[in-house]
Design a protein around this motif. Sequence first.
Motif, PDB file in Angstrom:
ATOM      1  N   ARG A  84      92.884  20.747 -21.641  1.00 54.78           N
ATOM      2  CA  ARG A  84      91.450  20.782 -21.391  1.00 54.78           C
ATOM      3  C   ARG A  84      90.934  22.206 -21.308  1.00 54.78           C
ATOM      4  N   SER A  85      91.767  23.115 -20.823  1.00 57.86           N
ATOM      5  CA  SER A  85      91.369  24.508 -20.657  1.00 57.86           C
ATOM      6  C   SER A  85      92.286  25.410 -21.482  1.00 57.86           C
ATOM      7  N   ILE A  86      91.940  26.680 -21.522  1.00 61.89           N
ATOM      8  CA  ILE A  86      92.648  27.653 -22.348  1.00 61.89           C
ATOM      9  C   ILE A  86      93.236  28.720 -21.438  1.00 61.89           C
TER      10      ILE A  86
ATOM     11  N   ALA B 192      96.478  32.099 -21.192  1.00 67.17           N
ATOM     12  CA  ALA B 192      97.143  33.130 -21.983  1.00 67.17           C
ATOM     13  C   ALA B 192      98.271  32.552 -22.829  1.00 67.17           C
ATOM     14  N   ARG B 193      98.795  31.400 -22.439  1.00 74.88           N
ATOM     15  CA  ARG B 193      99.888  30.784 -23.194  1.00 74.88           C
ATOM     16  C   ARG B 193      99.389  29.896 -24.325  1.00 74.88           C
ATOM     17  N   SER B 194      98.090  29.686 -24.412  1.00 77.84           N
ATOM     18  CA  SER B 194      97.543  28.819 -25.460  1.00 77.84           C
ATOM     19  C   SER B 194      97.680  29.478 -26.829  1.00 77.84           C
ATOM     20  N   ASP B 195      98.087  28.684 -27.812  1.00 79.58           N
ATOM     21  CA  ASP B 195      98.090  29.154 -29.199  1.00 79.58           C
ATOM     22  C   ASP B 195      96.634  29.277 -29.637  1.00 79.58           C
ATOM     23  N   ARG B 196      96.269  30.408 -30.180  1.00 78.54           N
ATOM     24  CA  ARG B 196      94.878  30.641 -30.557  1.00 78.54           C
ATOM     25  C   ARG B 196      94.398  29.668 -31.630  1.00 78.54           C
ATOM     26  N   LEU B 197      95.314  29.028 -32.328  1.00 77.09           N
ATOM     27  CA  LEU B 197      94.940  28.039 -33.330  1.00 77.09           C
ATOM     28  C   LEU B 197      95.141  26.609 -32.832  1.00 77.09           C
ATOM     29  N   LEU B 198      95.323  26.461 -31.508  1.00 71.08           N
ATOM     30  CA  LEU B 198      95.448  25.125 -30.920  1.00 71.08           C
ATOM     31  C   LEU B 198      94.801  25.145 -29.533  1.00 71.08           C
ATOM     32  N   LEU B 199      93.534  25.517 -29.506  1.00 70.93           N
ATOM     33  CA  LEU B 199      92.793  25.650 -28.256  1.00 70.93           C
ATOM     34  C   LEU B 199      92.143  24.316 -27.887  1.00 70.93           C
ATOM     35  N   GLY B 200      92.165  24.003 -26.607  1.00 65.43           N
ATOM     36  CA  GLY B 200      91.605  22.732 -26.151  1.00 65.43           C
ATOM     37  C   GLY B 200      90.108  22.799 -25.933  1.00 65.43           C
ATOM     38  N   ARG B 201      89.471  21.635 -25.958  1.00 66.68           N
ATOM     39  CA  ARG B 201      88.054  21.508 -25.625  1.00 66.68           C
ATOM     40  C   ARG B 201      87.872  20.256 -24.772  1.00 66.68           C
TER      41      ARG B 201
END
Length: 374
Positions: free
Chosen positions: A313-315, A317-326
Amino acid sequence: VEERFDERRSHRLLSAEIRRLAAGRPTSAGSVRRRLGASWRRTRATSLRWRLRFSSTPVAGALVYHQTFGTPPAGQQVVPGIAAAALERHLRHLRRSYELVTASQLHGAMLARRQGRRVPIAVTFDDDLTSHVHVAAPLLRRVACPATFFLTGAGLDRAHSFWWQRLQAAADRGVDPRPAVRVGGLHPPADRSLSALAGDVERLPAEARADVARALAELIGEDSPAYRLTRSEVRALVQAGFEIGFHTRDHRPLPELADDELARALDDGRAALEAATGRPLTAIAYPHGRADARVVAAARAAGYADGFGGPDRSITARSDRLLLGRAELLLEDPSSFELVVASQLWSDRQPVRRGLAGADVEAGGAAEADGPQR
Protein backbone atom coordinates in the motif's frame (compact mmCIF):
# COMPACT_ATOMS: atom_id res chain seq x y z
CA VAL A 1 -2.26 21.89 15.39
CA GLU A 2 -0.38 21.17 12.17
CA GLU A 3 2.58 23.38 13.13
CA ARG A 4 2.88 22.72 16.87
CA PHE A 5 1.24 19.47 17.81
CA ASP A 6 1.21 18.49 21.49
CA GLU A 7 -0.32 15.01 21.74
CA ARG A 8 -1.06 15.16 25.48
CA ARG A 9 -2.67 18.56 25.19
CA SER A 10 -4.73 17.31 22.25
CA HIS A 11 -6.03 14.41 24.34
CA ARG A 12 -6.96 16.81 27.14
CA LEU A 13 -8.91 18.92 24.65
CA LEU A 14 -10.62 15.81 23.34
CA SER A 15 -11.62 14.77 26.87
CA ALA A 16 -13.07 18.23 27.44
CA GLU A 17 -15.04 17.93 24.20
CA ILE A 18 -16.38 14.54 25.33
CA ARG A 19 -17.60 16.06 28.59
CA ARG A 20 -19.15 19.02 26.77
CA LEU A 21 -21.01 16.87 24.29
CA ALA A 22 -22.17 14.43 26.95
CA ALA A 23 -23.65 17.32 28.96
CA GLY A 24 -25.52 18.87 26.02
CA ARG A 25 -29.16 17.81 26.08
CA PRO A 26 -30.15 18.89 22.53
CA THR A 27 -27.51 16.69 20.89
CA SER A 28 -28.67 13.20 19.98
CA ALA A 29 -26.68 10.16 21.09
CA GLY A 30 -25.93 9.23 17.47
CA SER A 31 -24.62 12.71 16.71
CA VAL A 32 -22.41 12.64 19.82
CA ARG A 33 -20.94 9.30 18.79
CA ARG A 34 -20.25 10.54 15.27
CA ARG A 35 -18.60 13.73 16.46
CA LEU A 36 -16.52 11.92 19.07
CA GLY A 37 -15.48 9.33 16.52
CA ALA A 38 -14.39 12.01 14.07
CA SER A 39 -12.46 13.85 16.81
CA TRP A 40 -10.64 10.68 17.82
CA ARG A 41 -9.81 9.77 14.21
CA ARG A 42 -8.42 13.22 13.49
CA THR A 43 -6.39 13.24 16.70
CA ARG A 44 -4.94 9.81 15.93
CA ALA A 45 -4.22 10.77 12.30
CA THR A 46 -2.42 13.96 13.35
CA SER A 47 -0.36 12.03 15.89
CA LEU A 48 0.72 9.49 13.28
CA ARG A 49 1.57 12.18 10.71
CA TRP A 50 3.89 13.95 13.11
CA ARG A 51 5.53 10.71 14.20
CA LEU A 52 6.12 9.98 10.51
CA ARG A 53 7.54 13.44 9.90
CA PHE A 54 10.07 13.11 12.69
CA SER A 55 11.01 9.57 11.74
CA SER A 56 14.12 9.09 9.62
CA THR A 57 12.45 6.19 7.81
CA PRO A 58 11.91 6.81 4.08
CA VAL A 59 8.21 6.31 3.31
CA ALA A 60 5.81 7.67 0.70
CA GLY A 61 2.36 6.99 -0.64
CA ALA A 62 0.45 7.05 -3.91
CA LEU A 63 -3.31 7.32 -4.27
CA VAL A 64 -5.27 6.24 -7.33
CA TYR A 65 -8.67 7.46 -8.50
CA HIS A 66 -10.73 6.64 -11.56
CA GLN A 67 -14.04 8.34 -12.36
CA THR A 68 -14.95 11.61 -10.66
CA PHE A 69 -18.68 12.36 -10.51
CA GLY A 70 -20.08 15.87 -10.45
CA THR A 71 -23.33 14.25 -9.31
CA PRO A 72 -23.08 10.82 -7.64
CA PRO A 73 -24.66 8.12 -9.86
CA ALA A 74 -27.80 6.33 -8.72
CA GLY A 75 -26.97 2.92 -10.21
CA GLN A 76 -24.30 0.29 -9.60
CA GLN A 77 -20.75 0.93 -10.77
CA VAL A 78 -18.30 -1.57 -12.24
CA VAL A 79 -15.34 0.63 -11.29
CA PRO A 80 -16.09 2.67 -8.15
CA GLY A 81 -15.75 6.40 -8.56
CA ILE A 82 -15.76 9.34 -6.18
CA ALA A 83 -17.98 12.39 -5.87
CA ALA A 84 -16.32 15.70 -6.67
CA ALA A 85 -17.11 17.05 -3.20
CA ALA A 86 -15.41 14.09 -1.52
CA LEU A 87 -12.39 14.35 -3.83
CA GLU A 88 -12.03 18.03 -2.98
CA ARG A 89 -12.00 17.18 0.75
CA HIS A 90 -9.30 14.58 0.08
CA LEU A 91 -7.17 17.01 -1.91
CA ARG A 92 -7.43 19.84 0.59
CA HIS A 93 -6.36 17.56 3.41
CA LEU A 94 -3.44 16.19 1.38
CA ARG A 95 -2.40 19.74 0.43
CA ARG A 96 -2.33 20.77 4.11
CA SER A 97 -0.66 17.69 5.54
CA TYR A 98 1.71 16.12 2.98
CA GLU A 99 4.20 17.07 0.28
CA LEU A 100 2.37 16.56 -3.00
CA VAL A 101 4.46 15.48 -5.99
CA THR A 102 3.95 13.82 -9.36
CA ALA A 103 4.30 10.06 -9.82
CA SER A 104 7.74 10.38 -11.42
CA GLN A 105 8.98 12.59 -8.57
CA LEU A 106 7.68 10.38 -5.76
CA HIS A 107 10.53 7.93 -5.23
CA GLY A 108 13.18 10.66 -5.34
CA ALA A 109 11.19 12.89 -2.99
CA MET A 110 10.92 10.02 -0.51
CA LEU A 111 14.68 9.43 -0.48
CA ALA A 112 15.44 13.17 -0.26
CA ARG A 113 13.05 13.85 2.64
CA ARG A 114 14.70 14.86 5.92
CA GLN A 115 13.40 14.52 9.45
CA GLY A 116 10.69 17.06 10.19
CA ARG A 117 9.67 17.44 6.54
CA ARG A 118 6.33 16.28 5.23
CA VAL A 119 5.91 12.79 3.81
CA PRO A 120 5.51 12.84 -0.01
CA ILE A 121 2.33 11.58 -1.67
CA ALA A 122 1.40 11.34 -5.36
CA VAL A 123 -2.20 11.69 -6.55
CA THR A 124 -2.89 9.66 -9.69
CA PHE A 125 -5.83 8.95 -12.00
CA ASP A 126 -6.25 5.95 -14.31
CA ASP A 127 -8.02 5.42 -17.66
CA ASP A 128 -9.12 7.80 -20.42
CA LEU A 129 -12.19 9.39 -18.87
CA THR A 130 -13.72 12.73 -19.81
CA SER A 131 -14.29 13.36 -16.10
CA HIS A 132 -10.52 13.83 -15.80
CA VAL A 133 -10.74 16.95 -17.96
CA HIS A 134 -14.11 18.34 -16.90
CA VAL A 135 -14.29 17.46 -13.18
CA ALA A 136 -10.98 16.31 -11.69
CA ALA A 137 -8.59 18.74 -13.42
CA PRO A 138 -10.47 21.92 -12.39
CA LEU A 139 -10.56 20.64 -8.79
CA LEU A 140 -6.86 19.86 -8.83
CA ARG A 141 -6.00 23.31 -10.16
CA ARG A 142 -8.23 25.03 -7.61
CA VAL A 143 -6.50 23.21 -4.76
CA ALA A 144 -3.04 23.62 -6.39
CA CYS A 145 -2.51 19.86 -6.34
CA PRO A 146 -0.10 18.20 -8.82
CA ALA A 147 -1.31 14.93 -10.31
CA THR A 148 -0.43 12.23 -12.82
CA PHE A 149 -2.95 10.84 -15.30
CA PHE A 150 -2.17 7.33 -16.55
CA LEU A 151 -3.77 7.08 -19.99
CA THR A 152 -4.10 4.37 -22.64
CA GLY A 153 -4.46 6.66 -25.65
CA ALA A 154 -6.92 4.13 -27.12
CA GLY A 155 -9.45 6.83 -27.96
CA LEU A 156 -7.17 9.48 -29.44
CA ASP A 157 -8.64 9.12 -32.94
CA ARG A 158 -11.96 7.35 -32.49
CA ALA A 159 -14.56 6.37 -29.90
CA HIS A 160 -13.33 3.44 -27.83
CA SER A 161 -14.46 1.52 -24.75
CA PHE A 162 -13.11 -1.54 -22.96
CA TRP A 163 -15.38 -4.44 -22.08
CA TRP A 164 -16.07 -3.26 -18.50
CA GLN A 165 -16.96 0.21 -19.78
CA ARG A 166 -19.41 -1.32 -22.23
CA LEU A 167 -20.83 -3.37 -19.37
CA GLN A 168 -21.30 -0.12 -17.42
CA ALA A 169 -22.89 1.58 -20.44
CA ALA A 170 -25.38 -1.28 -20.79
CA ALA A 171 -26.36 -0.97 -17.13
CA ASP A 172 -26.63 2.83 -17.38
CA ARG A 173 -28.97 2.48 -20.37
CA GLY A 174 -31.13 -0.13 -18.65
CA VAL A 175 -30.02 -2.87 -21.04
CA ASP A 176 -29.64 -6.40 -19.63
CA PRO A 177 -25.97 -7.36 -20.26
CA ARG A 178 -26.43 -11.07 -19.52
CA PRO A 179 -27.03 -12.13 -23.15
CA ALA A 180 -23.63 -10.67 -24.08
CA VAL A 181 -21.95 -12.26 -21.07
CA ARG A 182 -23.33 -15.69 -22.01
CA VAL A 183 -21.21 -15.53 -25.18
CA GLY A 184 -18.20 -16.03 -22.93
CA GLY A 185 -19.72 -19.15 -21.38
CA LEU A 186 -21.12 -17.48 -18.25
CA HIS A 187 -24.69 -17.96 -17.04
CA PRO A 188 -25.20 -15.42 -14.25
CA PRO A 189 -28.45 -15.33 -12.26
CA ALA A 190 -30.75 -12.33 -12.63
CA ASP A 191 -29.78 -10.93 -9.21
CA ARG A 192 -26.02 -11.00 -9.90
CA SER A 193 -24.58 -7.57 -9.00
CA LEU A 194 -22.79 -5.56 -11.66
CA SER A 195 -19.44 -5.67 -9.85
CA ALA A 196 -19.71 -9.44 -9.34
CA LEU A 197 -20.60 -9.89 -13.01
CA ALA A 198 -17.54 -7.84 -13.98
CA GLY A 199 -15.41 -10.05 -11.75
CA ASP A 200 -16.76 -13.13 -13.53
CA VAL A 201 -15.84 -11.68 -16.92
CA GLU A 202 -12.38 -10.63 -15.76
CA ARG A 203 -11.60 -14.22 -14.75
CA LEU A 204 -12.42 -15.53 -18.22
CA PRO A 205 -9.62 -16.43 -20.65
CA ALA A 206 -8.53 -13.55 -22.89
CA GLU A 207 -10.32 -14.94 -25.96
CA ALA A 208 -13.60 -15.28 -24.08
CA ARG A 209 -13.27 -11.72 -22.72
CA ALA A 210 -12.78 -10.47 -26.28
CA ASP A 211 -15.94 -12.31 -27.34
CA VAL A 212 -17.87 -10.66 -24.49
CA ALA A 213 -16.50 -7.24 -25.48
CA ARG A 214 -17.73 -7.70 -29.06
CA ALA A 215 -21.13 -8.94 -27.90
CA LEU A 216 -21.49 -5.95 -25.56
CA ALA A 217 -20.59 -3.60 -28.45
CA GLU A 218 -23.38 -5.11 -30.53
CA LEU A 219 -25.76 -4.84 -27.58
CA ILE A 220 -25.19 -1.15 -26.81
CA GLY A 221 -24.28 0.16 -30.24
CA GLU A 222 -21.94 3.16 -30.36
CA ASP A 223 -19.35 3.44 -27.60
CA SER A 224 -19.93 6.15 -25.00
CA PRO A 225 -17.83 9.33 -25.42
CA ALA A 226 -17.31 9.34 -21.63
CA TYR A 227 -14.62 6.66 -22.00
CA ARG A 228 -12.17 8.37 -24.35
CA LEU A 229 -9.88 11.38 -24.40
CA THR A 230 -9.14 13.09 -27.71
CA ARG A 231 -5.76 14.55 -28.60
CA SER A 232 -6.95 18.06 -27.73
CA GLU A 233 -8.20 16.87 -24.32
CA VAL A 234 -4.89 15.15 -23.59
CA ARG A 235 -3.06 18.35 -24.57
CA ALA A 236 -5.38 20.32 -22.27
CA LEU A 237 -4.26 18.19 -19.32
CA VAL A 238 -0.60 18.77 -20.22
CA GLN A 239 -1.11 22.51 -20.67
CA ALA A 240 -2.80 22.63 -17.26
CA GLY A 241 0.47 21.39 -15.76
CA PHE A 242 -0.37 17.72 -15.15
CA GLU A 243 1.93 14.77 -15.78
CA ILE A 244 0.89 12.02 -18.20
CA GLY A 245 1.90 8.39 -17.75
CA PHE A 246 1.16 5.26 -19.80
CA HIS A 247 -1.50 2.67 -18.94
CA THR A 248 -0.99 0.50 -22.08
CA ARG A 249 -3.24 0.90 -25.10
CA ASP A 250 -5.12 -2.40 -24.79
CA HIS A 251 -5.30 -2.53 -20.97
CA ARG A 252 -4.66 -6.30 -20.87
CA PRO A 253 -3.43 -7.95 -17.64
CA LEU A 254 0.31 -8.02 -18.37
CA PRO A 255 1.25 -11.15 -16.37
CA GLU A 256 -1.04 -13.19 -18.67
CA LEU A 257 0.91 -12.26 -21.80
CA ALA A 258 3.70 -14.19 -23.49
CA ASP A 259 7.07 -12.45 -23.67
CA ASP A 260 6.59 -11.09 -27.21
CA GLU A 261 3.03 -9.95 -26.42
CA LEU A 262 4.27 -8.27 -23.24
CA ALA A 263 6.96 -6.32 -25.12
CA ARG A 264 4.35 -5.16 -27.66
CA ALA A 265 1.86 -4.18 -24.94
CA LEU A 266 4.44 -1.94 -23.29
CA ASP A 267 5.16 -0.22 -26.60
CA ASP A 268 1.97 -0.20 -28.70
CA GLY A 269 0.34 3.22 -28.55
CA ARG A 270 3.11 4.78 -26.49
CA ALA A 271 4.54 6.84 -29.35
CA ALA A 272 1.09 8.13 -30.32
CA LEU A 273 0.39 9.27 -26.78
CA GLU A 274 3.86 10.84 -26.54
CA ALA A 275 3.10 12.75 -29.73
CA ALA A 276 -0.16 13.99 -28.23
CA THR A 277 1.55 15.15 -25.03
CA GLY A 278 4.77 16.38 -26.62
CA ARG A 279 6.72 14.62 -23.88
CA PRO A 280 8.28 11.17 -23.30
CA LEU A 281 6.28 8.74 -21.15
CA THR A 282 8.58 7.27 -18.51
CA ALA A 283 6.01 6.28 -15.86
CA ILE A 284 3.56 3.41 -16.25
CA ALA A 285 0.62 2.12 -14.24
CA TYR A 286 0.15 -1.58 -14.90
CA PRO A 287 -3.40 -2.44 -16.03
CA HIS A 288 -5.62 -3.87 -13.29
CA GLY A 289 -2.79 -3.18 -10.83
CA ARG A 290 -1.16 -6.48 -11.81
CA ALA A 291 2.56 -7.00 -12.33
CA ASP A 292 5.26 -9.49 -11.45
CA ALA A 293 9.03 -9.76 -11.75
CA ARG A 294 8.83 -10.62 -15.46
CA VAL A 295 6.61 -7.60 -16.16
CA VAL A 296 8.96 -5.34 -14.19
CA ALA A 297 11.97 -6.60 -16.16
CA ALA A 298 10.15 -5.97 -19.43
CA ALA A 299 9.14 -2.46 -18.32
CA ARG A 300 12.72 -1.68 -17.38
CA ALA A 301 13.93 -2.93 -20.77
CA ALA A 302 11.30 -0.74 -22.45
CA GLY A 303 12.79 2.34 -20.81
CA TYR A 304 10.27 3.06 -18.05
CA ALA A 305 11.66 4.61 -14.87
CA ASP A 306 8.63 4.28 -12.56
CA GLY A 307 5.98 1.58 -12.46
CA PHE A 308 2.86 1.43 -10.29
CA GLY A 309 0.99 -1.72 -9.41
CA GLY A 310 2.98 -3.29 -6.61
CA PRO A 311 1.38 -5.33 -3.83
CA ASP A 312 2.22 -2.90 -1.01
CA ARG A 313 0.00 0.00 0.00
CA SER A 314 2.91 2.34 0.73
CA ILE A 315 6.37 2.91 -0.70
CA THR A 316 9.63 2.51 1.21
CA ALA A 317 13.36 2.55 0.46
CA ARG A 318 13.15 -1.18 -0.27
CA SER A 319 10.45 -0.76 -2.92
CA ASP A 320 11.43 -1.51 -6.50
CA ARG A 321 10.94 1.74 -8.39
CA LEU A 322 9.15 -0.20 -11.12
CA LEU A 323 6.82 -1.98 -8.68
CA LEU A 324 5.44 0.82 -6.51
CA GLY A 325 2.17 0.36 -4.65
CA ARG A 326 -0.91 2.56 -4.75
CA ALA A 327 -4.03 2.74 -2.58
CA GLU A 328 -7.57 3.53 -3.73
CA LEU A 329 -9.38 5.21 -0.84
CA LEU A 330 -12.86 6.38 -1.80
CA LEU A 331 -13.92 7.31 1.71
CA GLU A 332 -16.62 9.95 2.03
CA ASP A 333 -15.92 10.73 5.71
CA PRO A 334 -12.97 13.18 5.92
CA SER A 335 -11.70 11.97 9.30
CA SER A 336 -11.73 8.33 8.15
CA PHE A 337 -9.73 9.26 5.05
CA GLU A 338 -7.20 11.19 7.13
CA LEU A 339 -6.72 8.27 9.52
CA VAL A 340 -6.47 5.56 6.87
CA VAL A 341 -3.82 7.48 4.89
CA ALA A 342 -1.70 8.10 7.98
CA SER A 343 -2.22 4.57 9.35
CA GLN A 344 -1.16 2.88 6.14
CA LEU A 345 2.00 4.97 5.91
CA TRP A 346 2.80 4.30 9.55
CA SER A 347 2.16 0.55 9.50
CA ASP A 348 3.98 -0.02 6.20
CA ARG A 349 7.13 1.90 7.04
CA GLN A 350 10.33 -0.16 7.35
CA PRO A 351 12.87 1.46 9.67
CA VAL A 352 16.46 1.63 8.45
CA ARG A 353 19.56 3.12 10.01
CA ARG A 354 22.47 4.68 8.20
CA GLY A 355 25.78 2.88 8.17
CA LEU A 356 29.06 4.73 8.64
CA ALA A 357 29.63 4.61 4.91
CA GLY A 358 26.19 6.09 4.25
CA ALA A 359 24.59 2.84 3.07
CA ASP A 360 21.18 1.76 4.30
CA VAL A 361 21.27 -1.34 6.50
CA GLU A 362 18.45 -3.11 8.23
CA ALA A 363 17.76 -2.04 11.77
CA GLY A 364 18.25 -5.14 13.87
CA GLY A 365 16.22 -5.74 16.99
CA ALA A 366 16.48 -2.16 18.24
CA ALA A 367 13.48 0.09 17.66
CA GLU A 368 13.74 3.57 16.27
CA ALA A 369 12.98 6.54 18.45
CA ASP A 370 9.64 6.93 16.72
CA GLY A 371 8.41 3.48 17.73
CA PRO A 372 8.93 -0.22 17.02
CA GLN A 373 8.99 -1.67 13.57
CA ARG A 374 5.53 -2.82 12.56
